[in-house]
Design an enzyme around this catalytic site. Structure first.
Site, PDB file in Angstrom:
ATOM      1  N   CYS A 245       0.869  -1.186   0.000  1.00 56.36           N
ATOM      2  CA  CYS A 245       0.000   0.000   0.000  1.00 56.36           C
ATOM      3  C   CYS A 245       0.906   1.236   0.000  1.00 56.36           C
ATOM      4  O   CYS A 245       2.082   1.120  -0.350  1.00 56.36           O
ATOM      5  CB  CYS A 245      -0.973  -0.012   1.181  1.00 56.36           C
ATOM      6  SG  CYS A 245      -0.196   0.009   2.804  1.00 56.36           S
TER       7      CYS A 245
ATOM      8  N   ARG B 259      -3.247  -0.642   5.453  1.00 62.16           N
ATOM      9  CA  ARG B 259      -3.852  -1.724   4.664  1.00 62.16           C
ATOM     10  C   ARG B 259      -2.948  -2.932   4.468  1.00 62.16           C
ATOM     11  O   ARG B 259      -3.372  -4.080   4.711  1.00 62.16           O
ATOM     12  CB  ARG B 259      -4.282  -1.178   3.277  1.00 62.16           C
ATOM     13  CG  ARG B 259      -5.426  -0.203   3.348  1.00 62.16           C
ATOM     14  CD  ARG B 259      -5.598   0.564   2.051  1.00 62.16           C
ATOM     15  NE  ARG B 259      -4.482   1.492   1.824  1.00 62.16           N
ATOM     16  CZ  ARG B 259      -4.320   2.240   0.752  1.00 62.16           C
ATOM     17  NH1 ARG B 259      -5.201   2.142  -0.239  1.00 62.16           N
ATOM     18  NH2 ARG B 259      -3.300   3.065   0.642  1.00 62.16           N
TER      19      ARG B 259
ATOM     20  N   ASP C 239      -8.086   3.956   1.028  1.00 55.25           N
ATOM     21  CA  ASP C 239      -7.116   4.361   2.052  1.00 55.25           C
ATOM     22  C   ASP C 239      -7.887   4.835   3.293  1.00 55.25           C
ATOM     23  O   ASP C 239      -8.608   5.825   3.231  1.00 55.25           O
ATOM     24  CB  ASP C 239      -6.270   5.505   1.465  1.00 55.25           C
ATOM     25  CG  ASP C 239      -5.178   5.951   2.423  1.00 55.25           C
ATOM     26  OD1 ASP C 239      -5.237   5.562   3.610  1.00 55.25           O
ATOM     27  OD2 ASP C 239      -4.290   6.680   1.981  1.00 55.25           O
TER      28      ASP C 239
END
Ligand code: 4NP
Length: 155
Positions: free
Chosen positions: A9, A15, A122
Site C-alpha cells: 500500500c 492496509r 485508504d
C-alpha cells in the site's frame, strides 16, 4: 514449493499490514511466505497504525509486531506475486521496472475474489468504520488467494 506474496500500500501501516496478517492467518508458513511494504517511506520502522492493530485483534489476528518498510526494486525478484491495494500503489510499483517478468507479478488485490470495488480505499484519514470495511475487503480477497494457493500445493 513456497509461494512468496508481497502486499503493498502507500504507507505500509494501515492496509498492507492487515493484508499480510490476514493471508498469514489463512495459510501455512511452510507453503506461503507473506510480507508487506509501502511505496512511500513516511513510516519506515514503525509498527502498524493502532486502528489496524485493533481491527485485526478483533478478528483474532496479531499484527502488532510488524515493522514498516519501503518497497524496493529487489522485491520484484524476491516475490512471486505482488498485490497492490489501490491503483495508485499499482502504478507506483510499475513505474519502478519495465521488465515483463516483473510487471506480470503485479496485481490489484481485489482482482482476487468477487468484490464489487477494484480498490481497497485508504482508511488513514477516516474513522474506525473505514478500518472495518478495509478488513472485510482484504479478508474476502485473501480467502480466495489462500484457496488458490492451498489447492495448488501437492504436499
Ligand atoms: P496505508 O495508509 O497506505 O494503508 O498504510 C496510509 C498511511 C499513511 C499515510 C497515508 C496512507 N500517510 O500519508 O502518512
Amino acid at each position: 514449493m513456497q509461494t512468496k506474496v508481497l502486499m503493498v500500500c502507500l504507507g505500509n501501516i494501515c492496509r498492507s499490514p492487515l493484508a499480510e496478517g490476514i493471508l498469514k492467518s489463512k495459510t501455512s508458513s511452510q507453503h506461503v511466505f507473506v510480507d508487506s511494504a509501502g511505496t512511500a517511506g513516511y513510516h519506515i520502522g514503525n509498527n502498524p497504525d493502532k486502528r489496524s492493530i485493533a481491527v485485526a485483534k478483533k478478528y483474532g489476528i496479531d499484527i502488532s509486531g510488524q515493522r514498516c518498510r519501503k518497497f524496493n526494486f529487489n522485491d520484484f525478484a524476491q516475490f512471486d506475486i505482488i498485490y497492490a491495494m489501490d491503483l495508485s500503489n499499482y502504478y507506483d510499483i510499475l513505474a519502478l521496472s519495465n521488465e515483463k517478468g516483473h510487471i506480470d507479478k503485479v496485481k490489484l488485490l481485489l482482482e482476487e475474489g468477487s468484490s464489487s470495488v477494484r480498490e481497497v480505499p485508504d482508511p488513514y484519514y477516516g474513522g474506525t468504520d473505514g478500518f472495518e470495511k478495509v478488513f472485510k475487503l482484504i479478508n474476502q480477497a485473501c480467502e480466495m488467494i489462500a484457496k488458490k494457493i492451498n489447492t495448488n500445493q501437492t504436499s
